[in-house]
Motif scaffolding. Sequence first.
Motif, PDB file in Angstrom:
ATOM      1  N   THR A  55       0.841  -1.190   0.000  1.00 40.01           N
ATOM      2  CA  THR A  55       0.000   0.000   0.000  1.00 40.01           C
ATOM      3  C   THR A  55       0.881   1.246   0.000  1.00 40.01           C
ATOM      4  O   THR A  55       1.782   1.372   0.831  1.00 40.01           O
ATOM      5  N   LEU A  56       0.612   2.139  -0.940  1.00 37.99           N
ATOM      6  CA  LEU A  56       1.519   3.273  -1.167  1.00 37.99           C
ATOM      7  C   LEU A  56       1.324   4.395  -0.146  1.00 37.99           C
ATOM      8  O   LEU A  56       0.211   4.885   0.056  1.00 37.99           O
ATOM      9  N   PHE A  57       2.437   4.800   0.471  1.00 40.70           N
ATOM     10  CA  PHE A  57       2.406   5.909   1.427  1.00 40.70           C
ATOM     11  C   PHE A  57       3.444   6.983   1.088  1.00 40.70           C
ATOM     12  O   PHE A  57       3.653   7.897   1.872  1.00 40.70           O
ATOM     13  N   ASP A  58       4.087   6.879  -0.084  1.00 41.11           N
ATOM     14  CA  ASP A  58       5.240   7.731  -0.391  1.00 41.11           C
ATOM     15  C   ASP A  58       4.929   9.213  -0.461  1.00 41.11           C
ATOM     16  O   ASP A  58       5.774  10.049  -0.188  1.00 41.11           O
ATOM     17  N   GLY A  59       3.694   9.549  -0.877  1.00 39.48           N
ATOM     18  CA  GLY A  59       3.351  10.973  -1.000  1.00 39.48           C
ATOM     19  C   GLY A  59       2.136  11.305  -0.160  1.00 39.48           C
ATOM     20  O   GLY A  59       1.430  12.280  -0.437  1.00 39.48           O
ATOM     21  N   ASN A  60       1.895  10.493   0.849  1.00 32.83           N
ATOM     22  CA  ASN A  60       0.694  10.660   1.666  1.00 32.83           C
ATOM     23  C   ASN A  60       0.791  11.934   2.512  1.00 32.83           C
ATOM     24  O   ASN A  60       1.695  12.082   3.329  1.00 32.83           O
ATOM     25  N   TRP A  61      -0.140  12.849   2.310  1.00 32.19           N
ATOM     26  CA  TRP A  61      -0.055  14.154   2.986  1.00 32.19           C
ATOM     27  C   TRP A  61      -0.088  14.027   4.504  1.00 32.19           C
ATOM     28  O   TRP A  61       0.666  14.687   5.209  1.00 32.19           O
ATOM     29  N   ALA A  62      -0.990  13.178   4.996  1.00 35.35           N
ATOM     30  CA  ALA A  62      -1.104  13.037   6.456  1.00 35.35           C
ATOM     31  C   ALA A  62       0.194  12.467   7.041  1.00 35.35           C
ATOM     32  O   ALA A  62       0.653  12.900   8.098  1.00 35.35           O
ATOM     33  N   ILE A  63       0.781  11.517   6.311  1.00 38.58           N
ATOM     34  CA  ILE A  63       2.058  10.950   6.763  1.00 38.58           C
ATOM     35  C   ILE A  63       3.137  12.034   6.771  1.00 38.58           C
ATOM     36  O   ILE A  63       3.893  12.180   7.744  1.00 38.58           O
ATOM     37  N   MET A  64       3.204  12.817   5.701  1.00 37.87           N
ATOM     38  CA  MET A  64       4.273  13.836   5.651  1.00 37.87           C
ATOM     39  C   MET A  64       4.090  14.879   6.758  1.00 37.87           C
ATOM     40  O   MET A  64       5.066  15.376   7.311  1.00 37.87           O
ATOM     41  N   GLU A  65       2.848  15.172   7.090  1.00 37.19           N
ATOM     42  CA  GLU A  65       2.609  16.098   8.215  1.00 37.19           C
ATOM     43  C   GLU A  65       3.077  15.476   9.531  1.00 37.19           C
ATOM     44  O   GLU A  65       3.686  16.153  10.366  1.00 37.19           O
ATOM     45  N   ALA A  66       2.821  14.187   9.693  1.00 40.14           N
ATOM     46  CA  ALA A  66       3.288  13.504  10.912  1.00 40.14           C
ATOM     47  C   ALA A  66       4.812  13.475  10.957  1.00 40.14           C
ATOM     48  O   ALA A  66       5.421  13.670  12.008  1.00 40.14           O
ATOM     49  N   VAL A  67       5.431  13.266   9.795  1.00 46.69           N
ATOM     50  CA  VAL A  67       6.896  13.260   9.728  1.00 46.69           C
ATOM     51  C   VAL A  67       7.429  14.643  10.095  1.00 46.69           C
ATOM     52  O   VAL A  67       8.376  14.780  10.868  1.00 46.69           O
ATOM     53  N   ARG A  68       6.785  15.669   9.558  1.00 46.01           N
ATOM     54  CA  ARG A  68       7.207  17.040   9.855  1.00 46.01           C
ATOM     55  C   ARG A  68       7.092  17.313  11.351  1.00 46.01           C
ATOM     56  O   ARG A  68       7.925  17.978  11.949  1.00 46.01           O
ATOM     57  N   ASP A  69       6.045  16.763  11.974  1.00 43.09           N
ATOM     58  CA  ASP A  69       5.844  16.964  13.411  1.00 43.09           C
ATOM     59  C   ASP A  69       6.649  15.971  14.254  1.00 43.09           C
ATOM     60  O   ASP A  69       6.487  15.920  15.468  1.00 43.09           O
ATOM     61  N   LYS A  70       7.456  15.160  13.573  1.00 50.07           N
ATOM     62  CA  LYS A  70       8.256  14.127  14.252  1.00 50.07           C
ATOM     63  C   LYS A  70       7.382  13.248  15.150  1.00 50.07           C
ATOM     64  O   LYS A  70       7.743  12.912  16.273  1.00 50.07           O
ATOM     65  N   ASP A  71       6.219  12.896  14.644  1.00 49.73           N
ATOM     66  CA  ASP A  71       5.258  12.131  15.433  1.00 49.73           C
ATOM     67  C   ASP A  71       5.107  10.718  14.845  1.00 49.73           C
ATOM     68  O   ASP A  71       4.245  10.448  14.019  1.00 49.73           O
ATOM     69  N   VAL A  72       5.990   9.817  15.285  1.00 50.44           N
ATOM     70  CA  VAL A  72       5.995   8.454  14.747  1.00 50.44           C
ATOM     71  C   VAL A  72       4.693   7.742  15.061  1.00 50.44           C
ATOM     72  O   VAL A  72       4.165   6.979  14.257  1.00 50.44           O
ATOM     73  N   LYS A  73       4.162   8.005  16.243  1.00 48.31           N
ATOM     74  CA  LYS A  73       2.945   7.301  16.633  1.00 48.31           C
ATOM     75  C   LYS A  73       1.762   7.715  15.752  1.00 48.31           C
ATOM     76  O   LYS A  73       0.909   6.891  15.413  1.00 48.31           O
ATOM     77  N   ARG A  74       1.739   8.986  15.391  1.00 42.20           N
ATOM     78  CA  ARG A  74       0.651   9.411  14.509  1.00 42.20           C
ATOM     79  C   ARG A  74       0.822   8.746  13.130  1.00 42.20           C
ATOM     80  O   ARG A  74      -0.156   8.312  12.528  1.00 42.20           O
ATOM     81  N   ALA A  75       2.061   8.705  12.676  1.00 47.85           N
ATOM     82  CA  ALA A  75       2.303   8.020  11.395  1.00 47.85           C
ATOM     83  C   ALA A  75       1.808   6.578  11.477  1.00 47.85           C
ATOM     84  O   ALA A  75       1.153   6.076  10.556  1.00 47.85           O
ATOM     85  N   ALA A  76       2.074   5.935  12.602  1.00 46.00           N
ATOM     86  CA  ALA A  76       1.620   4.553  12.776  1.00 46.00           C
ATOM     87  C   ALA A  76       0.097   4.480  12.742  1.00 46.00           C
ATOM     88  O   ALA A  76      -0.491   3.588  12.126  1.00 46.00           O
ATOM     89  N   ALA A  77      -0.538   5.445  13.388  1.00 46.21           N
ATOM     90  CA  ALA A  77      -2.010   5.456  13.411  1.00 46.21           C
ATOM     91  C   ALA A  77      -2.572   5.622  12.009  1.00 46.21           C
ATOM     92  O   ALA A  77      -3.576   5.001  11.646  1.00 46.21           O
ATOM     93  N   ILE A  78      -1.927   6.462  11.207  1.00 43.58           N
ATOM     94  CA  ILE A  78      -2.389   6.680   9.824  1.00 43.58           C
ATOM     95  C   ILE A  78      -2.233   5.391   9.012  1.00 43.58           C
ATOM     96  O   ILE A  78      -3.119   5.007   8.256  1.00 43.58           O
ATOM     97  N   VAL A  79      -1.103   4.717   9.218  1.00 41.13           N
ATOM     98  CA  VAL A  79      -0.884   3.454   8.500  1.00 41.13           C
ATOM     99  C   VAL A  79      -1.948   2.435   8.915  1.00 41.13           C
ATOM    100  O   VAL A  79      -2.561   1.773   8.071  1.00 41.13           O
ATOM    101  N   ALA A  80      -2.191   2.335  10.211  1.00 42.84           N
ATOM    102  CA  ALA A  80      -3.161   1.347  10.702  1.00 42.84           C
ATOM    103  C   ALA A  80      -4.545   1.635  10.111  1.00 42.84           C
ATOM    104  O   ALA A  80      -5.230   0.730   9.632  1.00 42.84           O
ATOM    105  N   TRP A  81      -4.921   2.898  10.139  1.00 45.39           N
ATOM    106  CA  TRP A  81      -6.249   3.260   9.608  1.00 45.39           C
ATOM    107  C   TRP A  81      -6.332   2.932   8.116  1.00 45.39           C
ATOM    108  O   TRP A  81      -7.311   2.343   7.636  1.00 45.39           O
TER     109      TRP A  81
END
Lengths: 566, 429, 129
Positions: free
Chosen positions: A143-169
Amino acid sequence: MTDLLVKNAYVIDPLSGIRGEIMDIAIRDGKIVEDTGSGAPVIDAGGCLTFPGGIDSHSHVCGTKVNFGRYMSPEDMRAGRTARKGVMRVTSGYSVPTTFGNSYRYSTMGYTTVLEGAMAPLEARHTHEEFTATPHQDMLANTLFDGNWAIMEAVRDKDVKRAAAIVAWTLDAVKGFAIKLTNPGGTEAWGWGKDVHSVRDEVPYFGVTPAEIIETMIRANELLNLPHSVHIHCNNLGVPGNYQTTLDTIDLAPDLNRNRQSLYLTHVQFHSYGGSTWRDISSKSEDIARAVNSRPQVAIDMGQIMFGRTTTMTADGPMEWKLYMLHHNKWSNHDVELETGSGIIPVYYGRKSLVNCVMWAIGLELALLINDPWQCMLATDNPNGAPFVKYPEIIALLMSSRYRDIERSAIDPRTEHYVPLFAIDRELDWYDIAVMTRAAQAKALGIERIGKGHLAEGAEADIAIYPLKPDELDPAADYQQVMAGFAKTRYTIKRGRVVARNGEVVVEGANSTIWSRADVPPEYDLNRDAEFVKKFEQYYTVRMRNYPVQDIYLPRGYFISTEASL
Amino acid sequence: MKIEDVVCTFCGCLCDDLVVEVENNRVCSVENGCTLANEKFMRDHRLKNPIRRDGNGWKAVSYDEAIRETAEILLDADRPLLYGWSGTHGEAQSVGVHLAELIGGVIDNTSTVCHGPSIMAIQEVGHPGCTLGQVKNRADVIVYWGANPIDAHPRHMSRYTTYADGFFIENAFRDRKVIVADVRQTESSAIADEFLKIDRGGDYAALSALRAIVRGKGDLIPSRVAGVTREQLFRVAEICMKAKFGAIFFGLGLTMSPGKYKNIRNAIELTQELNRHTKFTISPMRGHWNVYGSNEVFTWITGYPYAIDFARGIAFYNPGETTSVDILMRGECDACLVVASDPGAHFPRACAEHLARIPTVQIDPHVNATTHLATLQIPVAVTGIDAEGTAYRMDGVPIRARKLFTGSYPNDQEILEKIFARVKEAKRS
Amino acid sequence: MRVILNTGRTIRQGSYVERKTSADYMEEAASLNMNRMDMFELAVEDGNHIRVRSDHGEVVMKARAVEGLIRGQVFVCLGPYANHLVGPETHGTGMPDFKTTQVTLEPTTDPVPTIRELMERCGGVGYED
């Protein structure tokens, strides 16, 4: 109860530590068992080579861009057509066969499980529809996440757990199996006709780098305890000198998982180029192999190219544009809002093209220079390097240096100055091939736990019996027989039922789709996250409630459940 | 009962944000829909039961009889044509393809008289496109060429382009430039920043002129091309090249006009040329809500998007030969199954005449022009109202159409599966 | 008068397309949209009947003046009336010339046929809903 007994099989089952023994295999209700009842139907394998069913850990066979590859290529459809026959439906296509074509051809080669390499979440329903029409293989979707906006926002916020939540959802919503990063950050940049050129380049507007995306996603993946690791198509695919980007990417991978790699690098052949232009491109397979050999936390697949016509297709939109600027043939592109991109162009890999010869050599070198076959899987990035029907030829090349020498005389004579291939004596054996075509895949994907890729008691009875007698064959000399043998099984057995025999498909088939579901604590459930929901409704063109893939699209869906460590 | 996020099964926009109120198996209100949606949901009028031509009149027949007779007609045919498919869900289309394969027939969808030429052009040069949200969030230049969205896709502009605010476009109406090219003034051309009024049949020349300018060969351009001034062509090329993200949408004004697929090819090559300067995409304005789905389904099963001939066992494709209008014009097919479309209204008269000569079975919820030509009609549920299933939006995004209530009609898939089963059974024995 | 017939979608055509037996649909599908000057020259007014002939057929329609059409071009929404005039030749593309049919116009007092009548002329048997 349905029983089946396979007798006299020359079994190589690497995950069970079986390296070539004559054995019987008992099957009941689709699983491997200790013993069948008396009177079970018997298949006499006659001492033939018997492997667990083949697993392709990176192939493009189903979904939006694959179907567009067919749609735009009547010339390819004409190049491989078969009529309706028995239970077999009509098929069309050579490099991008129709779904039934893919399924039958994989099946006759002994493949029973295939992972689709790239599924855009927004278009997941399409992938699943085609999975259902690929009836002989169990299917999984990267499943592609390379340009996922929500993921990039989580990366910008250095929030690994949020990135994980986005992946799980997302995986739950689209019934995806694993995280795929295709040219991370580059597909978003391509939304503006741009690209990123190293792991430290910034993605326009989002201000994050590919390295940050990769590092965050590796950690998020392990927080979710997903079966597979992050599966990456590195930045700079196909660019001379890109091996440095690949080494930089390997350097980003921590060792976080005891059971498997923490980063899977796909089609590494396309990422192992030295030089600075197409004129001085050279093989950097030795540098890449050295890096892989010293890091158990990474595994790769070859991305072998084979000479001839094929179709390239990838989520890496900017790469396909570059390729179009070289070939000036037809070009398709399909950006997917808030998520990723994609592109398609037809290509011809020629023996008279020095660049293509170097590419061909690199793939083989990776397989021969990486010491541990568990770290290097056999694949062509079907159909990008070659259609998967070329796998038997690749196996023969890896098992026979004589065959490689014969090929040497047919390619551009300058090739040897740019590649180390012809100085490598190593010849892989049957065991290595069993690892590289099923066992390593099962381990890398984390599906040995559901009985894939091995024949231990309780495993899925997915079995390939090849018309090859290891005791009577010298693969180095008899490479033609090796090729023919791996092209057509004597029997392919899927979940305890013979599905193909001597190249003929004998049942309609009924596959499963395997996906991953990570349970997250309620505070990480994005359905309850007002900010996430608001942005979704504002910027997607599909309502959030219409986005998830309904269960009806997975008539035989099977999920691997994990508990997130959040 | 109010149902939210309802999918509108009318045009290729496939809007999925309707709010529909249902009472007693009838839609009684629609919010967010355009005129077309309101008409579709609110004034739904169906054929009551299967009907069969009886001499110079008609009589009611049961579903079982109608299914049996359809199977017999198909089994008896030497060269059956299975046409339509755009107005039903993918699951039914899939059964249709398998049926065509089983009987060695020709299967074709409404692309044949719509964006078939676009498909032919794409097969020559490819298709640089994107999903509609990419346009909504990024595009600062929108081009409509030979398309009139205000009439044909009424919410295209408000959901995806001109009036849709997006992530990088905070004030769409102010920040986006709109260019319209057409041979006539339309409601859509009236709101354009630039309206290229093109002489009839002049699209190819106008596109070539723009390509030349973008290529840097502007000095070749005469003072007028196809009725458009040199100055305006330069202005439009400049707007496109300066765009951050440009999106071309084209309609039947290109596919049906002289040049046909070569017009589309030229438009695609203009898009490819513009990508050397900036980001540009191009997309066909697909008409029926699931015509693109019929292309997708046909393609993954057969390899081709439309006009597939199974007569020789393999899938054979040759538009111009295996396309419905040509087959009917030549009087070639000896039976026709029409599903979810109306060739009686939308094919040239000569084709309608042939449909009247041969056994024609129509599976459709409504009485339409083809009804009068048919020998048999089987009414079915309407996908998106009393049937659910998969649809592909004009940009390839698949969405599941909802069922708003359970009515008394069977759906297309059920009817087709029964026909398929009967044909298969007869073939076996 | 010789003119070129163009066809295409209109919002009214789309609105009534699933109710082809309705008067609304017939009204829209049988409307011959014209430039006012052409109407003046033919001496017809809005609602007058016109016999439209092509090499492929003829049909009576109702004139309607619209803005935006140049002289020498008429527009009819896609549907059975327009298609009574369009030829089936596709020049090997599968697509007939829906947008460029040469037609002649002649005022008439003959009635505009219903869709059912049009289909009966094609050999069909009318169905009364």
